[in-house]
Motif scaffolding. Structure first.
Motif, PDB file in Angstrom:
ATOM      1  N   ASP A  10      -1.803  -2.411  -0.186  1.00  0.00           N
ATOM      2  CA  ASP A  10      -2.364  -3.756   0.001  1.00  0.00           C
ATOM      3  C   ASP A  10      -2.298  -4.565  -1.293  1.00  0.00           C
ATOM      4  O   ASP A  10      -1.953  -5.741  -1.291  1.00  0.00           O
ATOM      5  N   ALA A  11      -2.634  -3.909  -2.419  1.00  0.00           N
ATOM      6  CA  ALA A  11      -2.615  -4.606  -3.706  1.00  0.00           C
ATOM      7  C   ALA A  11      -1.189  -5.004  -4.089  1.00  0.00           C
ATOM      8  O   ALA A  11      -0.958  -6.100  -4.592  1.00  0.00           O
ATOM      9  N   ILE A  12      -0.241  -4.122  -3.818  1.00  0.00           N
ATOM     10  CA  ILE A  12       1.157  -4.419  -4.139  1.00  0.00           C
ATOM     11  C   ILE A  12       1.660  -5.580  -3.291  1.00  0.00           C
ATOM     12  O   ILE A  12       2.196  -6.563  -3.813  1.00  0.00           O
ATOM     13  N   HIS A  13       1.473  -5.472  -1.994  1.00  0.00           N
ATOM     14  CA  HIS A  13       1.974  -6.523  -1.100  1.00  0.00           C
ATOM     15  C   HIS A  13       1.202  -7.828  -1.273  1.00  0.00           C
ATOM     16  O   HIS A  13       1.764  -8.907  -1.101  1.00  0.00           O
ATOM     17  N   GLY A  14      -0.075  -7.728  -1.614  1.00  0.00           N
ATOM     18  CA  GLY A  14      -0.881  -8.930  -1.827  1.00  0.00           C
ATOM     19  C   GLY A  14      -0.388  -9.760  -3.000  1.00  0.00           C
ATOM     20  O   GLY A  14      -0.619 -10.965  -3.060  1.00  0.00           O
ATOM     21  N   ARG A  15       0.276  -9.152  -3.937  1.00  0.00           N
ATOM     22  CA  ARG A  15       0.832  -9.888  -5.080  1.00  0.00           C
ATOM     23  C   ARG A  15       2.328 -10.115  -4.911  1.00  0.00           C
ATOM     24  O   ARG A  15       3.031 -10.428  -5.877  1.00  0.00           O
ATOM     25  N   ASN A  16       2.820  -9.932  -3.685  1.00  0.00           N
ATOM     26  CA  ASN A  16       4.233 -10.152  -3.369  1.00  0.00           C
ATOM     27  C   ASN A  16       5.146  -9.253  -4.202  1.00  0.00           C
ATOM     28  O   ASN A  16       6.163  -9.676  -4.734  1.00  0.00           O
ATOM     29  N   LEU A  17       4.726  -7.985  -4.337  1.00  0.00           N
ATOM     30  CA  LEU A  17       5.487  -6.999  -5.085  1.00  0.00           C
ATOM     31  C   LEU A  17       5.947  -5.895  -4.144  1.00  0.00           C
ATOM     32  O   LEU A  17       5.430  -5.751  -3.045  1.00  0.00           O
ATOM     33  N   THR A  18       6.903  -5.110  -4.614  1.00  0.00           N
ATOM     34  CA  THR A  18       7.348  -3.932  -3.877  1.00  0.00           C
ATOM     35  C   THR A  18       7.560  -2.809  -4.885  1.00  0.00           C
ATOM     36  O   THR A  18       7.679  -3.052  -6.088  1.00  0.00           O
ATOM     37  N   ALA A  19       7.614  -1.570  -4.422  1.00  0.00           N
ATOM     38  CA  ALA A  19       7.810  -0.427  -5.320  1.00  0.00           C
ATOM     39  C   ALA A  19       9.298  -0.159  -5.509  1.00  0.00           C
ATOM     40  O   ALA A  19      10.097  -0.342  -4.590  1.00  0.00           O
ATOM     41  N   ALA A  20       9.657   0.285  -6.706  1.00  0.00           N
ATOM     42  CA  ALA A  20      11.054   0.622  -7.027  1.00  0.00           C
ATOM     43  C   ALA A  20      11.074   1.931  -7.800  1.00  0.00           C
ATOM     44  O   ALA A  20      10.053   2.374  -8.327  1.00  0.00           O
ATOM     45  N   ARG A  21      12.246   2.525  -7.878  1.00  0.00           N
ATOM     46  CA  ARG A  21      12.418   3.779  -8.619  1.00  0.00           C
ATOM     47  C   ARG A  21      12.436   3.499 -10.119  1.00  0.00           C
ATOM     48  O   ARG A  21      13.263   2.723 -10.606  1.00  0.00           O
ATOM     49  N   LEU A  22      11.556   4.147 -10.852  1.00  0.00           N
ATOM     50  CA  LEU A  22      11.498   3.973 -12.294  1.00  0.00           C
ATOM     51  C   LEU A  22      12.809   4.400 -12.953  1.00  0.00           C
ATOM     52  O   LEU A  22      13.271   3.774 -13.914  1.00  0.00           O
ATOM     53  N   GLU A  23      13.422   5.451 -12.433  1.00  0.00           N
ATOM     54  CA  GLU A  23      14.669   5.966 -13.004  1.00  0.00           C
ATOM     55  C   GLU A  23      15.803   4.936 -12.967  1.00  0.00           C
ATOM     56  O   GLU A  23      16.731   5.005 -13.763  1.00  0.00           O
ATOM     57  N   ASP A  24      15.720   3.987 -12.041  1.00  0.00           N
ATOM     58  CA  ASP A  24      16.757   2.966 -11.948  1.00  0.00           C
ATOM     59  C   ASP A  24      16.604   1.876 -13.010  1.00  0.00           C
ATOM     60  O   ASP A  24      17.520   1.082 -13.223  1.00  0.00           O
ATOM     61  N   TYR A  25      15.452   1.828 -13.674  1.00  0.00           N
ATOM     62  CA  TYR A  25      15.182   0.767 -14.652  1.00  0.00           C
ATOM     63  C   TYR A  25      15.040   1.273 -16.078  1.00  0.00           C
ATOM     64  O   TYR A  25      15.061   0.499 -17.021  1.00  0.00           O
ATOM     65  N   LEU A  26      14.854   2.571 -16.240  1.00  0.00           N
ATOM     66  CA  LEU A  26      14.729   3.138 -17.593  1.00  0.00           C
ATOM     67  C   LEU A  26      15.902   4.044 -17.883  1.00  0.00           C
ATOM     68  O   LEU A  26      16.346   4.788 -17.029  1.00  0.00           O
TER      69      LEU A  26
END
Length: 196
Positions: free
Chosen positions: A180-196
């Protein structure tokens, strides 16, 4: 005069007796010289130290969910149930590292061969970073928010999720509030390994 010239010639020719350092310093001075008994420090790392991150700079509207698996019980090593989004799982097995000698930390970290390191309880020191670099770790991953049974806790910074935040999930905590907190701020989850 001839004897003086002969003595000078012999000296220049290398026939003079060498001076032993003990004779040059004197016995008393030589007895005061002690060998260097302090252990040598670990050699400086040739690799750059890995960054310590709790947030990844990005313009994407994403957050990164992480989970510390604990113990050997398979039910406690799996990510929280019902969570159908990417979660980076850090495996158990490391004891606290901070304060231990370089050799011990390097042995523990190199045995794991992990690119991303989550130090136990988030505790590390300069030696941990040096050992991690020498073992090929590219980032030390902390968190900016923790999901607890009562909700998200922010130890520092703004008390809301921002794009690029790393969130630590605790075992057996409800994930519906997090989603709810993620979607409420118009965010989504992503793989950390793809960004670091």
């Amino acid at each position: 005069m001839a004897a003086g010239v002969l003595a000078a010639a012999l000296l220049l020719a290398g026939c003079a007796q060498p001076v032993v350092p003990i004779e040059r310093l004197g016995r008393k001075a030589a007895e005061g010289v002690r060998p260097h008994l302090r252990p040598l420090a670990a050699p400086p790392s040739r690799r750059p130290l890995p960054p310590v991150v709790d947030h990844v700079p990005t313009h994407d509207r994403i957050v990164f969910l992480t989970y510390d698996a604990t113990g050997r019980d398979p039910r406690r090593t799996a990510a929280p149930r019902g969570l159908r989004v990417p979660v980076t799982r850090f495996t158990p097995g490391l004891r606290p590292l901070a304060g231990k000698p370089y050799a011990a930390q390097r042995a523990a970290l190199c045995a794991r061969r992990t690119r991303l390191l989550r130090p136990p309880r988030g505790s590390y020191d300069a030696t941990t970073l040096r050992a991690a670099a020498d073992c090929g770790t590219t980032a030390v991953v902390l968190w900016r928010a923790t999901l607890t049974p009562t909700g998200l806790i922010y130890p520092r910074g703004p008390h809301h999720l921002r794009p690029g935040d790393i969130v630590r999930l605790l075992p057996e905590t409800p994930t519906a509030r997090l989603l709810d907190a993620i979607h409420g701020r118009n965010l989504t989850a992503a793989r950390l390994e793809d960004y670091l």
